[in-house]
Design a protein around this motif. Structure first.
Motif, mmCIF file in Angstrom:
data_model
loop_
_atom_site.group_PDB
_atom_site.id
_atom_site.type_symbol
_atom_site.label_atom_id
_atom_site.label_comp_id
_atom_site.label_asym_id
_atom_site.label_seq_id
_atom_site.Cartn_x
_atom_site.Cartn_y
_atom_site.Cartn_z
ATOM 1 N N PHE A 277 0.843 -1.216 0.101
ATOM 2 C CA PHE A 277 0.114 0.159 0.074
ATOM 3 C C PHE A 277 0.843 1.240 0.046
ATOM 4 O O PHE A 277 0.409 2.220 -0.356
ATOM 5 C CB PHE A 277 -0.854 0.045 1.178
ATOM 6 C CG PHE A 277 -0.370 0.468 2.667
ATOM 7 C CD1 PHE A 277 -0.049 1.822 2.867
ATOM 8 C CD2 PHE A 277 -0.033 -0.680 3.265
ATOM 9 C CE1 PHE A 277 0.420 1.979 3.990
ATOM 10 C CE2 PHE A 277 0.606 -0.374 4.463
ATOM 11 C CZ PHE A 277 0.660 0.877 5.121
ATOM 12 N N ASP A 278 2.060 1.190 0.450
ATOM 13 C CA ASP A 278 3.055 2.424 0.341
ATOM 14 C C ASP A 278 3.247 2.808 -1.064
ATOM 15 O O ASP A 278 3.924 3.842 -1.426
ATOM 16 C CB ASP A 278 4.293 2.006 1.179
ATOM 17 C CG ASP A 278 4.981 0.893 0.691
ATOM 18 O OD1 ASP A 278 4.444 0.135 -0.125
ATOM 19 O OD2 ASP A 278 6.271 0.751 1.182
ATOM 20 N N ILE A 279 3.051 1.732 -2.134
ATOM 21 C CA ILE A 279 3.239 2.177 -3.383
ATOM 22 C C ILE A 279 2.067 2.604 -4.055
ATOM 23 O O ILE A 279 1.787 3.503 -4.865
ATOM 24 C CB ILE A 279 3.912 1.092 -4.113
ATOM 25 C CG1 ILE A 279 5.326 0.641 -3.535
ATOM 26 C CG2 ILE A 279 4.191 1.143 -5.594
ATOM 27 C CD1 ILE A 279 6.002 -0.289 -4.170
ATOM 28 N N GLN A 280 0.844 1.860 -3.657
ATOM 29 C CA GLN A 280 -0.265 2.032 -4.479
ATOM 30 C C GLN A 280 -1.011 3.151 -3.830
ATOM 31 O O GLN A 280 -1.844 3.933 -4.666
ATOM 32 C CB GLN A 280 -1.054 0.749 -4.190
ATOM 33 C CG GLN A 280 -0.600 -0.487 -5.060
ATOM 34 C CD GLN A 280 -1.338 -1.705 -5.201
ATOM 35 O OE1 GLN A 280 -2.128 -1.977 -4.117
ATOM 36 N NE2 GLN A 280 -1.532 -2.425 -6.057
ATOM 37 N N LEU A 281 -1.198 3.344 -2.405
ATOM 38 C CA LEU A 281 -2.070 4.291 -2.018
ATOM 39 C C LEU A 281 -1.365 5.710 -2.096
ATOM 40 O O LEU A 281 -0.212 5.779 -1.852
ATOM 41 C CB LEU A 281 -2.055 3.912 -0.410
ATOM 42 C CG LEU A 281 -3.113 2.831 -0.283
ATOM 43 C CD1 LEU A 281 -3.364 2.558 1.293
ATOM 44 C CD2 LEU A 281 -4.340 2.774 -0.843
ATOM 45 N N PRO A 282 -2.071 6.765 -2.007
ATOM 46 C CA PRO A 282 -1.671 8.056 -1.811
ATOM 47 C C PRO A 282 -0.884 8.301 -0.357
ATOM 48 O O PRO A 282 -1.306 7.711 0.424
ATOM 49 C CB PRO A 282 -2.890 9.041 -2.075
ATOM 50 C CG PRO A 282 -3.841 8.258 -2.720
ATOM 51 C CD PRO A 282 -3.438 6.721 -2.015
ATOM 52 N N TYR A 283 0.046 9.193 -0.419
ATOM 53 C CA TYR A 283 0.913 9.487 0.900
ATOM 54 C C TYR A 283 -0.154 9.884 1.944
ATOM 55 O O TYR A 283 0.014 9.577 3.221
ATOM 56 C CB TYR A 283 1.858 10.546 0.694
ATOM 57 C CG TYR A 283 2.600 10.756 1.747
ATOM 58 C CD1 TYR A 283 3.854 10.017 2.246
ATOM 59 C CD2 TYR A 283 2.345 11.918 2.806
ATOM 60 C CE1 TYR A 283 4.806 10.131 2.985
ATOM 61 C CE2 TYR A 283 3.241 12.093 3.608
ATOM 62 C CZ TYR A 283 4.323 11.267 3.967
ATOM 63 O OH TYR A 283 4.933 11.531 5.088
ATOM 64 N N GLU A 284 -1.182 10.639 1.643
ATOM 65 C CA GLU A 284 -2.192 11.382 2.676
ATOM 66 C C GLU A 284 -3.109 10.129 3.122
ATOM 67 O O GLU A 284 -3.377 10.333 4.532
ATOM 68 C CB GLU A 284 -3.045 12.522 2.005
ATOM 69 C CG GLU A 284 -2.095 13.647 1.787
ATOM 70 C CD GLU A 284 -1.448 13.455 0.385
ATOM 71 O OE1 GLU A 284 -1.633 12.591 -0.139
ATOM 72 O OE2 GLU A 284 -0.451 14.435 0.030
ATOM 73 N N LEU A 285 -3.354 9.219 2.540
ATOM 74 C CA LEU A 285 -4.020 8.263 2.870
ATOM 75 C C LEU A 285 -3.318 7.337 3.844
ATOM 76 O O LEU A 285 -3.937 6.873 4.762
ATOM 77 C CB LEU A 285 -4.994 7.511 1.912
ATOM 78 C CG LEU A 285 -5.639 6.340 2.183
ATOM 79 C CD1 LEU A 285 -6.794 7.055 2.878
ATOM 80 C CD2 LEU A 285 -6.447 5.787 0.751
ATOM 81 N N ALA A 286 -2.078 6.857 3.429
ATOM 82 C CA ALA A 286 -1.411 6.208 4.178
ATOM 83 C C ALA A 286 -0.918 6.948 5.695
ATOM 84 O O ALA A 286 -0.755 6.213 6.635
ATOM 85 C CB ALA A 286 0.135 5.986 3.477
ATOM 86 N N LEU A 287 -0.776 8.238 5.547
ATOM 87 C CA LEU A 287 -0.628 9.043 6.576
ATOM 88 C C LEU A 287 -1.961 8.870 7.749
ATOM 89 O O LEU A 287 -1.728 8.901 8.971
ATOM 90 C CB LEU A 287 -0.278 10.423 6.387
ATOM 91 C CG LEU A 287 0.442 11.190 7.614
ATOM 92 C CD1 LEU A 287 1.670 10.789 8.110
ATOM 93 C CD2 LEU A 287 0.457 12.724 6.982
ATOM 94 N N LYS A 288 -2.974 9.025 7.187
ATOM 95 C CA LYS A 288 -4.211 8.950 7.950
ATOM 96 C C LYS A 288 -4.166 7.514 8.678
ATOM 97 O O LYS A 288 -4.901 7.367 9.643
ATOM 98 C CB LYS A 288 -5.305 9.049 6.901
ATOM 99 C CG LYS A 288 -6.687 9.133 7.684
ATOM 100 C CD LYS A 288 -6.693 10.138 8.327
ATOM 101 C CE LYS A 288 -8.210 10.470 9.303
ATOM 102 N NZ LYS A 288 -8.376 11.500 10.164
ATOM 103 N N ILE A 289 -3.724 6.289 7.968
ATOM 104 C CA ILE A 289 -3.911 5.061 8.803
ATOM 105 C C ILE A 289 -2.746 5.096 9.657
ATOM 106 O O ILE A 289 -3.013 4.640 10.789
ATOM 107 C CB ILE A 289 -3.415 4.079 7.646
ATOM 108 C CG1 ILE A 289 -4.550 3.935 6.584
ATOM 109 C CG2 ILE A 289 -3.350 2.557 8.265
ATOM 110 C CD1 ILE A 289 -4.346 2.886 5.521
ATOM 111 N N PHE A 290 -1.540 5.738 9.614
ATOM 112 C CA PHE A 290 -0.466 5.747 10.806
ATOM 113 C C PHE A 290 -0.956 6.574 11.913
ATOM 114 O O PHE A 290 -0.253 6.476 12.981
ATOM 115 C CB PHE A 290 0.675 6.137 10.071
ATOM 116 C CG PHE A 290 1.655 5.088 9.359
ATOM 117 C CD1 PHE A 290 1.019 4.507 8.122
ATOM 118 C CD2 PHE A 290 2.830 4.853 10.159
ATOM 119 C CE1 PHE A 290 1.934 3.579 7.633
ATOM 120 C CE2 PHE A 290 3.255 3.791 9.324
ATOM 121 C CZ PHE A 290 3.063 2.979 8.234
ATOM 122 N N GLN A 291 -1.829 7.548 11.677
ATOM 123 C CA GLN A 291 -2.437 8.308 12.783
ATOM 124 C C GLN A 291 -2.869 7.532 14.034
ATOM 125 O O GLN A 291 -2.974 8.180 15.277
ATOM 126 C CB GLN A 291 -3.174 9.386 12.340
ATOM 127 C CG GLN A 291 -2.550 10.521 11.652
ATOM 128 C CD GLN A 291 -3.669 11.767 11.312
ATOM 129 O OE1 GLN A 291 -4.721 11.278 11.426
ATOM 130 N NE2 GLN A 291 -3.064 12.847 10.585
#
Length: 621
Positions: A136-150
């Protein structure tokens, strides 16, 4: 990326890994440890420089092209063609066999093949497909991955930073660590642009917190005595965020700011008119918050000072009788006083002019009075008058919150939504003294805690952690109650003559007793860390993360056989009471750890025979 291309890449990758591990397994089974012959070179499937399985020069396998596309962030290459058919008897990639070239055949060098090998190894290290790391770090946008990490904590973020380089960038994002700093209470008044590395700020704050906790447990720090010799006997003490206010029998009101170690703080001037020196009434109560200081005198006078303006009062009003209780809001400028059967609430209007916001008449004399924090537009007060507890709201009549005849209230404290008070049981139906918890919104009793033979003398609800309540009792015990279960989670045998003041946080409890002992407890372990003793009962305890303020106030304001005169102050020092200020932070200067009596200057008007530790000018050289 197309699903077919990704599946094909994974399948061929697993075959390549299995092909590499098969010779090592065979050597371990056969026990052979000999090195390969220098002239023979085992070729990988699809990447051999020579032999029957060699591909034409410049034609890289399809999964290498897919690996390049993955690493460069491009789209999936065209559909991969199936590998060419092999002659009969030749081992395939899936069978795990290896085809050695002819011994006398030259070994051509193909730099492209070596680069493809390094590319595949780099891809294996980064993505680690064997552990099923998602893409997902390649497929998903950075903002969406950051939202998951929150949704992760500091421990989970540290583990995610070890997965790959992309995850490391995500796990060390400034937004995530700024959010963690806000959750832990570090630097609450800052914005995300104030610091360049919030992870480093978080680590430093955690280290500082650990150092402070160690200093608290081992009593490492500086202690100072806050005394005012001309004030005679200490009457009342209150503190807020390190600023201490004290009232004396001489009528003087003194301030100290322990945050800056300023012991030359001003003396607040009263507004009694043209009275003769020494004829001022005693101070009954003092209160302070971030902006105001209030003092109530025995003659019914109330003086209000602004900490931003100066020593002169900004407001003054008078009661006909002696004031029995005084309350000041934690924030804002709302004052409540009780005198006789009257409760009066004062606050400034929109233009800054002081006025009486509410006036209430009660049936009995008020013993305890508190203002509810964050009450909204109209101030709300809770008053305990013997065996009746009133809920007093401006623009509304007084309402009885609790009333049981013959069961007086012995202590009171309030929070923004609840009120807790101790009730003394008398008569033939004595079920033990209890702590009652009421909801201020519904006026319903939420819980009845404890059943003690002794009277509850002090209670702290406002400063306690969520769902916890700490109390002190005449039976010498400090108890911590869990409001969710209604049971005592901790019971400490603390003081010989009963508990007079108590406060707690998430890991420690500080209690003061009638015998003058101040004890610091570890709540989770249930053991005493250290103690300090003074002559008079402890009437005030306040602490934060790095400092502790205690006050020993004598009960006898005019000691028997004592004639306190202005020219004989040393004779009755033991009767005056004392204020202690403890500082546990390690960033204090060496000079600041010396007692104030030893840091006195020669500018003082008078010195006393016990003040022999004066600091001389050359001590600072």
């Amino acid at each position: 990326m197309a699903e077919a291309g990704l599946d094909e890449f994974r399948r061929r990758w697993r075959e390549e890994l299995a092909l590499r591990e098969e010779p090592a397994k065979r050597r371990r089974r056969s026990g052979e440890g000999a090195a390969r012959e220098p002239g023979s070179r085992w070729s990988r499937c699809g990447a051999a420089p020579g032999g029957a399985s060699a591909q034409p020069a410049g034609a890289a396998p399809g999964y290498f092209e897919l690996a390049k596309s993955l690493l460069e962030g491009g789209e999936c290459p065209p559909a991969l063609a199936p590998p060419p058919a092999r002659p009969a008897g030749e081992p395939s990639c899936s069978s795990g066999g290896r085809v050695p070239p002819a011994p006398d055949a030259p070994q051509p060098e193909h730099p492209e093949s070596a680069g493809d090998d390094r590319l595949l190894e780099q891809l294996i290290r980064d993505l680690n497909e064997i552990n099923e790391i998602p893409f997902f770090d390649i497929q998903l946008p950075y903002e969406l991955a950051l939202k998951i990490f929150q949704y992760l904590g500091r421990t989970e973020l540290g583990r995610c930073a070890q997965v790959s380089r992309t995850w490391k960038v995500l796990a060390e994002d400034e937004v995530l660590w700024y959010r963690l700093c806000r959750q832990e209470g570090y630097l609450p008044d800052t914005t995300i642009s104030d610091c360049s590395c919030w992870k480093l700020v978080f680590q430093e704050s955690r280290a500082k917190e650990h150092t402070l906790r160690t200093n608290w447990k081992n009593r490492n720090g500086a202690v100072s005595q806050l005394q005012y010799e001309l004030g005679n006997v200490l009457c009342d003490v209150h503190s807020c965020d390190g600023v201490v206010i004290a009232g004396y029998t001489s009528g003087d009101v003194r301030l100290w700011d322990t945050r800056t170690w300023d012991y030359t703080a001003p003396i607040l001037e009263p507004m009694h008119g043209a009275a003769e020196p020494g004829s001022q009434p005693h101070v009954s109560f003092v209160r302070i918050n971030n902006s105001l200081a209030v003092a109530a005198y025995e003659d019914g006078t109330v003086n209000v000072w602004s900490l931003m303006i100066g020593r002169d009062p900004v407001h003054c009003y008078q009661h006909n009788l002696r004031i029995q209780a005084l309350a000041l809001s934690l924030e804002g400028a709302t004052i409540a006083t009780a005198s006789g059967f009257e409760v009066r609430v004062e606050c400034p209007d929109e233009k800054g002019y002081w006025e009486t916001a509410a006036h209430f008449e009660v049936q009995k004399l008020v013993n305890f009075l508190h203002l509810i924090p964050d009450a909204g537009r109209y101030p709300v007060a809770v008053a305990a008058a013997e065996d009746v507890v009133y809920l007093l709201k401006a623009e509304s009549p007084a309402r009885v919150l609790h009333s049981v005849y013959g069961q007086p209230v012995t202590c009171l404290d309030v929070s923004s939504k609840e009120a807790a008070f101790g009730v003394k049981s008398l008569g033939w139906m004595n079920e033990g003294n209890k702590i009652l918890l009421y909801s201020l919104q519904t006026s319903q009793c939420l819980a009845a805690l404890g059943s003690s033979l002794g009277d509850f003398t002090c209670i702290n609800l406002r400063n306690s952690p969520p769902h916890l309540l700490v109390t002190g009792n005449k039976d010498r015990r400090v108890r911590v109650y869990d409001l969710r279960s209604g049971t005592a989670s901790c019971s400490l045998y603390a003081h010989q003559l009963g508990v007079s003041a108590v406060q707690m946080d998430d890991w420690k409890i500080v209690s003061g007793g009638e015998e003058g002992l101040v004890c610091v407890w570890d709540q989770r372990m249930g053991n005493k860390l250290w103690e300090m003793h003074a002559r008079h009962p402890v009437r005030h305890v306040w602490f934060n993360t790095h400092s502790l303020i205690t006050a020993n106030i004598p009960d006898e304001k005019s000691p028997r056989g004592a004639s306190i005169l202005d020219d004989d102050l040393t004779a009755h020092r033991r009767h005056r009471g004392i204020i202690y200020a403890y500082e546990f932070s390690m960033d204090q200067l060496a000079l600041e750890s010396v007692l104030p009596i030893c840091r006195s200057s020669y500018e003082e008007v008078a010195g006393y025979n016990y003040n022999i530790g004066l600091a001389v000018p050359y001590d600072n050289i």
